[in-house]
Write a protein that holds these residues in place. Structure first.
Motif, mmCIF file in Angstrom:
data_model
loop_
_atom_site.group_PDB
_atom_site.id
_atom_site.type_symbol
_atom_site.label_atom_id
_atom_site.label_comp_id
_atom_site.label_asym_id
_atom_site.label_seq_id
_atom_site.Cartn_x
_atom_site.Cartn_y
_atom_site.Cartn_z
ATOM 1 N N ASP A 42 -1.187 5.628 -2.460
ATOM 2 C CA ASP A 42 -0.922 4.598 -3.241
ATOM 3 C C ASP A 42 -1.279 3.266 -2.638
ATOM 4 O O ASP A 42 -1.441 3.250 -1.366
ATOM 5 N N PRO A 43 -1.597 2.195 -3.151
ATOM 6 C CA PRO A 43 -1.975 1.085 -2.649
ATOM 7 C C PRO A 43 -0.725 0.560 -1.697
ATOM 8 O O PRO A 43 0.381 0.445 -1.962
ATOM 9 N N LYS A 102 2.518 -10.363 -13.572
ATOM 10 C CA LYS A 102 1.465 -9.684 -13.626
ATOM 11 C C LYS A 102 0.563 -9.972 -12.703
ATOM 12 O O LYS A 102 -0.233 -11.142 -12.460
ATOM 13 N N ILE B 34 5.700 -2.900 -14.997
ATOM 14 C CA ILE B 34 4.350 -2.847 -15.300
ATOM 15 C C ILE B 34 3.456 -1.437 -15.154
ATOM 16 O O ILE B 34 3.793 -0.819 -13.976
ATOM 17 N N TYR B 36 0.037 0.434 -14.754
ATOM 18 C CA TYR B 36 -1.197 0.195 -14.309
ATOM 19 C C TYR B 36 -1.974 1.511 -14.495
ATOM 20 O O TYR B 36 -1.577 2.652 -14.146
ATOM 21 N N GLN B 38 -5.502 3.344 -12.960
ATOM 22 C CA GLN B 38 -6.559 2.846 -11.936
ATOM 23 C C GLN B 38 -7.592 4.231 -12.175
ATOM 24 O O GLN B 38 -7.188 5.539 -11.701
ATOM 25 N N PHE B 89 0.041 4.199 -12.486
ATOM 26 C CA PHE B 89 1.236 3.727 -11.750
ATOM 27 C C PHE B 89 2.044 2.961 -12.578
ATOM 28 O O PHE B 89 1.719 2.114 -13.234
ATOM 29 N N PHE B 101 4.800 -0.612 -5.869
ATOM 30 C CA PHE B 101 4.020 0.507 -6.734
ATOM 31 C C PHE B 101 4.803 1.826 -6.164
ATOM 32 O O PHE B 101 5.396 2.103 -5.310
ATOM 33 N N GLY B 102 5.011 2.493 -7.543
ATOM 34 C CA GLY B 102 5.460 3.797 -7.584
ATOM 35 C C GLY B 102 4.373 4.815 -7.129
ATOM 36 O O GLY B 102 3.085 4.342 -7.021
ATOM 37 N N LYS B 103 4.773 6.062 -6.950
ATOM 38 C CA LYS B 103 3.801 7.082 -6.516
ATOM 39 C C LYS B 103 3.090 7.343 -7.962
ATOM 40 O O LYS B 103 3.497 7.538 -8.893
ATOM 41 N N GLY B 104 1.484 7.449 -7.673
ATOM 42 C CA GLY B 104 0.908 7.602 -8.967
ATOM 43 C C GLY B 104 0.644 8.970 -9.562
ATOM 44 O O GLY B 104 1.180 9.846 -8.824
#
Lengths: 114, 111
Positions: A42-43, A102, B34, B36, B38, B89, B101-104
């Protein structure tokens, strides 16, 4: 519509070399964030800037530094590169004011350290 | 501590089927989320967002559902297409680090 621009798109370096990554935020976005994303990871947040001042630091090594310039573009400077620094580096920007939650991401710089 | 996470690292669906990607969060005070998307080698792209005063929000072929009682949200993709193949994500904005961020979840489309 304008997007976040990052350069270079790809970068290959050797161990112990230095690298500079550039980020150009969307016009009128005053906040910039840098993230590192390893393969399959993850980022991870590195550092952020608001109005040209450092806002917060995450898991950024001491070998790395960054700044935001008067035109709001930002540069991530990486020294004494290690193999583990190989990753995709993202920059994201955020607009001012209301609705600024965002983040808008660039396409990233793929750094490979050999 | 606060966290945002997804349930499954990989989801495989048939082309044309609907996809449901789940996300759980821990902070009951969270009020904005949100999603996202990727694609490989690219930056995360905004898909859809939802505020806590809503239970559901729809976009083009995507719907986000928010269940505040169990602190869970989901992303539904209708009629999944090959171009939907990506890592998804969920993320919660806030703080100086921009996003949590959560785990994708890697969505794989089977032909």
């Amino acid at each position: 519509a304008a997007g976040v621009i990052q350069s270079p798109r790809h970068l290959i370096k050797e161990k112990r070399e230095t690298a500079t990554l550039k980020c150009y935020p969307i016009p009128r976005h005053d906040t910039v964030y840098w993230y590192q994303q390893g393969p399959g990871q993850d980022p991870q947040f590195l550092i952020s800037f608001y109005e040209k001042m450092q806002s917060d630091k995450g898991s950024i090594p001491d070998r790395f530094s960054a700044q935001q310039f008067s035109d709001y573009h930002s540069e991530l400077n990486m020294s004494s590169l290690e193999l583990g620094d190989s990753a995709l580096y993202f920059c994201a920007s955020r607009p001012r004011g209301q609705g600024g939650e965002k983040l808008f991401f660039g396409s990233g710089t793929q750094l490979s350290v050999l | 501590g606060e966290s945002v996470g997804l349930h499954l690292p990989t989801l495989s669906v048939q082309e044309g089927d609907n996809s449901i990607i789940n996300c759980a969060y821990s902070n009951s005070a969270s009020d904005y989320f949100i999603w996202y998307k990727q694609e490989s080698g690219k930056g995360p792209q905004f898909i859809i967002d939802i505020r806590s005063n809503m239970d559901k929000r729809q976009g083009q072929r995507v719907t986000v559902l928010l269940n505040k009682t169990v602190k869970h949200l989901s992303l539904q993709i209708a009629a999944t297409q090959p171009g939907d193949s990506a890592v998804y994500f969920c993320a919660e904005p806030g703080g100086a680090d921009g996003l949590t961020f959560g785990k994708g979840t890697h969505l794989i489309i089977q032909p």
